[in-house]
Design a protein around this motif. Structure first.
Motif, short mmCIF file in Angstrom:
data_model
loop_
_atom_site.label_atom_id
_atom_site.label_comp_id
_atom_site.label_asym_id
_atom_site.label_seq_id
_atom_site.Cartn_x
_atom_site.Cartn_y
_atom_site.Cartn_z
N UNK A 1 0.83 -1.21 0.00
CA UNK A 1 0.00 0.00 0.00
C UNK A 1 0.86 1.25 0.00
N UNK A 2 2.01 1.20 0.70
CA UNK A 2 2.89 2.36 0.73
C UNK A 2 3.46 2.64 -0.65
N UNK A 3 3.74 1.58 -1.41
CA UNK A 3 4.26 1.77 -2.77
C UNK A 3 3.22 2.46 -3.64
N UNK A 4 1.97 2.02 -3.53
CA UNK A 4 0.90 2.64 -4.31
C UNK A 4 0.74 4.11 -3.91
N UNK A 5 0.74 4.38 -2.61
CA UNK A 5 0.62 5.77 -2.14
C UNK A 5 1.78 6.63 -2.62
N UNK A 6 2.97 6.03 -2.64
CA UNK A 6 4.16 6.76 -3.08
C UNK A 6 4.03 7.14 -4.55
N UNK A 7 3.67 6.17 -5.38
CA UNK A 7 3.52 6.46 -6.81
C UNK A 7 2.45 7.51 -7.04
N UNK A 8 1.30 7.36 -6.37
CA UNK A 8 0.19 8.29 -6.59
C UNK A 8 0.55 9.70 -6.12
N UNK A 9 1.31 9.80 -5.03
CA UNK A 9 1.70 11.12 -4.53
C UNK A 9 2.77 11.75 -5.41
N UNK A 10 3.76 10.95 -5.82
CA UNK A 10 4.90 11.49 -6.56
C UNK A 10 4.49 11.96 -7.95
N UNK A 11 3.50 11.31 -8.54
CA UNK A 11 3.12 11.65 -9.91
C UNK A 11 2.08 12.77 -10.00
N UNK A 12 1.57 13.26 -8.87
CA UNK A 12 0.49 14.25 -8.88
C UNK A 12 1.06 15.65 -8.70
N UNK A 13 0.96 16.45 -9.76
CA UNK A 13 1.53 17.78 -9.75
C UNK A 13 0.88 18.72 -8.75
N UNK A 14 -0.41 18.59 -8.55
CA UNK A 14 -1.15 19.43 -7.60
C UNK A 14 -1.66 18.55 -6.47
N UNK A 15 -1.01 18.62 -5.32
CA UNK A 15 -1.39 17.79 -4.19
C UNK A 15 -2.29 18.53 -3.23
N UNK A 16 -2.29 18.14 -1.98
CA UNK A 16 -3.20 18.71 -0.98
C UNK A 16 -2.47 19.45 0.14
N UNK A 17 -1.16 19.64 -0.04
CA UNK A 17 -0.38 20.30 1.02
C UNK A 17 -0.71 21.79 1.14
N UNK A 18 -1.43 22.35 0.17
CA UNK A 18 -1.87 23.74 0.28
C UNK A 18 -2.76 23.93 1.51
N UNK A 19 -3.60 22.92 1.80
CA UNK A 19 -4.44 22.99 2.98
C UNK A 19 -3.59 22.92 4.25
N UNK A 20 -2.58 22.07 4.24
CA UNK A 20 -1.69 21.97 5.40
C UNK A 20 -0.98 23.29 5.65
N UNK A 21 -0.53 23.93 4.57
CA UNK A 21 0.13 25.23 4.71
C UNK A 21 -0.82 26.29 5.27
N UNK A 22 -2.07 26.22 4.84
CA UNK A 22 -3.07 27.16 5.38
C UNK A 22 -3.27 26.91 6.88
N UNK A 23 -3.37 25.65 7.26
CA UNK A 23 -3.54 25.32 8.68
C UNK A 23 -2.33 25.78 9.50
N UNK A 24 -1.13 25.54 8.97
CA UNK A 24 0.08 25.94 9.69
C UNK A 24 0.13 27.46 9.87
#
Length: 476
Positions: free
Chosen positions: A426-449
């Protein structure tokens, strides 16, 4: 009597086999063990190789038996024992003599030892050795870190004893101070991930498809004749087909499900985290071993929680699903290797090692535990583009990931729906899906921070406003 070309301290399993390998390849070797009886027994059992071995019963005798500048392999338990042995040796050594730690040392200890010796006239090699008992005896993969002139002194001996791939010795100098031990650490981290992924596939076959050990062994044997050809797949078939001499049952069914670990996998994870490089496959494997050791807690939890109420594990087409399992294992292995090489690239920059990635892939092609068919392809990929950001974006491996992506997704989904744990897959799948996605969800994390800590953020439109309107009425 002619002096020995090299010396070795520590005649345990690995030390004894390495010493015999050195002697067998025509190199005269002096040996010493803290327990004199062990030295005498080793020499007595050496048979026709005795003429190449100089057994020594004191440190003075041992050091005097080696041709200067003296390379001395220390093959004892890693850690404080190595420091103690070095202190015992130092009074008898001369300028340019080389102490070589060939154990599974933490590379930071190796770097410290280099620093401690810098004004002494003595030098040091941190040498990773992979291949276990069999490799030590007949040809390991060897990863050398230290001064290049020290490497030149031992190159002939190490080249003669290393495993060969198409005639090419699986040994080389990789860089200064801790480079060799760092590369060995990451090798072991990849090994952890590889073994865990294989175990998860085994779990799906055993607990999902209800296959017996021998039948599962046949599956791994078939895979070993294809794209998954590797040492670990090869021995998995042998392990699964082995019968217990007492009961006649498959021995694997009688082995307690608690995996041991000696620290190198954990060190890989720690260093990856220190450098901010995701190594999720290795992390999952280390965590899985830790959970496996909690046998009593797991049995108690099963009594309280029960197993997932998911019904019978079913697949529409068993033959097609077996092909998916093969492809999923290939994809996840690629992810683990890609993560390991990414960690080494980051370390190379941080410690100014200039690690040669194609060379590392080459010396892992034979002798070591993670040797596999596609290390040749990794060698080619890094030779064409040594500075590539990640192995999975090279043409050959991008194609393999794309071809196996669907299978990995189906296998992880089936396992999740069937209540079967596959953390590394499952970690391999998550890694591939995260690494290949140009627009992720860390914008929300930055807003929270920024909201709770005023940490700021960058904007996609380039505007010079780095904080949100959290303090105004707009935040409602």
């Amino acid at each position: 009597m002619a002096q020995a070309e090299i010396g070795l301290i520590g005649l345990g399993v690995m030390g004894s086999n390495l010493a015999l390998n050195i002697a067998e390849k025509g190199n005269r070797i002096a040996v010493f063990n803290r327990t004199v009886e062990a030295t005498r027994k080793f020499y007595a059992d050496a048979g026709e190789l005795q003429s190449q071995i100089v057994p020594c019963e004191t440190i003075e005798e041992f050091v005097a038996a080696i041709r200067p500048p003296r390379p001395i392999i220390i093959m004892i338990k890693a850690g404080e024992a190595v420091d103690q042995q070095m202190e015992l040796l130092k009074p008898y050594l001369e300028t340019n003599d080389i102490m070589i730690d060939a154990g599974n040392a933490n590379f930071r200890d190796t770097m410290r030892r280099f620093d401690n010796l810098k004004d002494s006239g003595l030098t040091f090699i941190g040498m990773g050795v992979s291949g276990g008992e069999e490799g030590a005896r007949h040809g390991p993969s060897i990863m050398v870190g230290g001064r290049q002139e020290s490497w030149k002194r031992v190159e002939k001996v190490l080249t003669s004893i290393a495993a060969k791939f198409d005639g090419v010795p699986c040994v080389d100098w990789l860089g200064e101070n801790g480079a060799g031990h760092f590369v060995k650490t990451i090798h072991n981290g990849i090994e952890y991930a590889d073994m865990q992924m294989i175990a998860e596939i085994y779990g799906i076959l055993r607990d999902g498809l209800k296959m017996g050990a021998t039948e599962i062994g046949e599956v791994f044997g078939e895979w070993n004749r294809g794209r998954l050809n590797s040492y670990l797949i090869e021995i998995t078939e042998k392990v699964l087909k082995a019968a217990d001499p007492i009961t006649g049952r498959p021995i694997v069914d009688l082995i307690l499900d608690k995996a041991g670990q000696k620290g190198t996998g954990k060190w890989s994870v720690i260093e990856a985290q220190n450098m901010g490089v995701p190594a999720t496959g290795i992390e999952a494997a280390v965590a899985a071993r830790s959970i496996s050791s909690m046998k009593d807690e797991r049995e108690a939890a099963e009594k309280v929680l029960g197993l997932p109420n998911v019904g019978e594990f079913r697949v529409a087409d068993k033959a097609a699903f077996l092909k998916d399992l093969e492809s999923a294992l290939l994809a996840s292995k690629i992810g683990a290797y890609a993560q390991g090489f990414a960690v080494m690239s980051a370390a190379s920059r941080e410690f100014n090692w200039n690690l040669p990635m194609p060379t590392i892939a080459k010396i892992w092609r034979a002798g070591c535990i993670i040797r596999s068919q596609f290390l040749d392809e990794i060698t080619t990929a890094f030779t064409k583009d040594p500075d590539v950001a990640n192995l999975i974006v090279t043409p050959a491996f991008a194609r393999m990931v794309k071809e196996s992506d669907g299978a990995l997704r189906r296998v992880v989904s089936a396992a999740a729906l069937g209540g079967l744990p596959v953390p590394a897959l499952a970690s391999a799948l998550g890694y591939f899906d995260s690494y290949r996605r140009g627009r992720g969800t860390a914008n929300l994390i930055q807003a929270q921070r920024d909201f709770f800590g005023a940490h700021g953020f960058d904007r996609i439109d380039g505007e010079d406003a780095h904080h949100g309107p959290w303090g105004s009425g707009l935040s409602a």
